[in-house]
Design a protein around this motif. Structure first.
Motif, short mmCIF file in Angstrom:
data_model
loop_
_atom_site.label_atom_id
_atom_site.label_comp_id
_atom_site.label_asym_id
_atom_site.label_seq_id
_atom_site.Cartn_x
_atom_site.Cartn_y
_atom_site.Cartn_z
N ASP A 1 0.86 -1.18 0.00
CA ASP A 1 0.00 0.00 0.00
C ASP A 1 0.89 1.23 0.00
OD1 ASP A 1 -2.41 -1.39 0.08
OD2 ASP A 1 -2.39 -1.50 2.27
N ASN B 1 0.92 5.27 0.40
CA ASN B 1 0.17 6.40 0.92
C ASN B 1 0.68 7.67 0.22
OD1 ASN B 1 -0.58 8.65 2.58
ND2 ASN B 1 -1.05 7.21 4.21
N ARG B 2 -0.23 8.42 -0.38
CA ARG B 2 0.14 9.65 -1.09
C ARG B 2 -0.43 10.90 -0.41
NH1 ARG B 2 -0.44 5.57 -4.86
NH2 ARG B 2 1.39 5.27 -6.17
N THR B 3 -0.60 10.84 0.91
CA THR B 3 -1.12 12.01 1.62
C THR B 3 -0.05 13.04 1.93
OG1 THR B 3 -0.88 10.91 3.78
CG2 THR B 3 -3.01 10.68 2.66
N LEU B 4 1.22 12.64 1.91
CA LEU B 4 2.33 13.59 2.08
C LEU B 4 2.93 13.81 0.69
CD1 LEU B 4 4.24 12.16 5.20
CD2 LEU B 4 2.52 13.97 5.15
N ARG B 5 2.53 14.88 0.02
CA ARG B 5 3.01 15.15 -1.33
C ARG B 5 3.74 16.48 -1.36
NH1 ARG B 5 3.06 10.86 -4.76
NH2 ARG B 5 2.50 12.04 -6.58
N ARG C 1 6.69 12.39 8.86
CA ARG C 1 6.06 13.72 8.78
C ARG C 1 7.07 14.84 9.06
NH1 ARG C 1 1.22 14.90 7.82
NH2 ARG C 1 0.42 12.83 8.27
N TYR D 1 5.19 6.22 2.24
CA TYR D 1 4.69 7.46 1.67
C TYR D 1 5.43 7.75 0.37
CZ TYR D 1 2.58 8.42 6.21
OH TYR D 1 1.84 8.34 7.35
N VAL E 1 6.20 10.74 -1.89
CA VAL E 1 6.09 12.19 -1.76
C VAL E 1 6.22 12.93 -3.08
CG1 VAL E 1 6.75 12.16 0.66
CG2 VAL E 1 8.49 12.52 -1.06
#
Length: 100
Positions: free
Chosen positions: A7, A9-13, A40, A66, A68
């Motif tokens: 998986d 995660n693309r929430t920190l771009r 983060r 992540y 980024v």
């Protein structure tokens, strides 16, 4: 057995302009570590740095991956100057870790 896909995660771009949009074939992977920061906090440091320093991926201590910026693009993760060609032709992965 099927292919295992992690998986992502693309929430920190990173915003556009914080990495280079040129596309280069990738030949290598480099693994870095944060020496104390979380994913983060590392991401926050990169966002405020105008030198386009970063890796395409940060792996958090709990295993969350992540992305980024798109890995076909590049940022400075090996330093600047004479390493630029290596930055362009490699994917950097940052591991959030406690110790050196």
């Amino acid at each position: 057995m099927g292919e295992i896909k992690p998986d992502i995660n693309r929430t920190l771009r990173l915003p556009k302009g914080q990495w280079f949009e040129e596309v280069f074939p990738k030949k290598q992977i480099y693994i870095h570590h944060t020496v104390g920061g979380s994913a983060r906090s590392t991401f926050s440091w990169w966002v405020q740095d105008p030198q386009r320093i970063g890796t395409a991926y940060i792996i958090e201590r709990d295993g969350m991956i992540y992305e980024v910026f798109p890995p076909e693009h590049w940022a400075h993760h090996l330093g600047k100057g004479t390493t630029e060609q290596h930055n362009k032709q490699s994917i950097g992965i940052e591991l959030a870790s406690e110790g050196a």
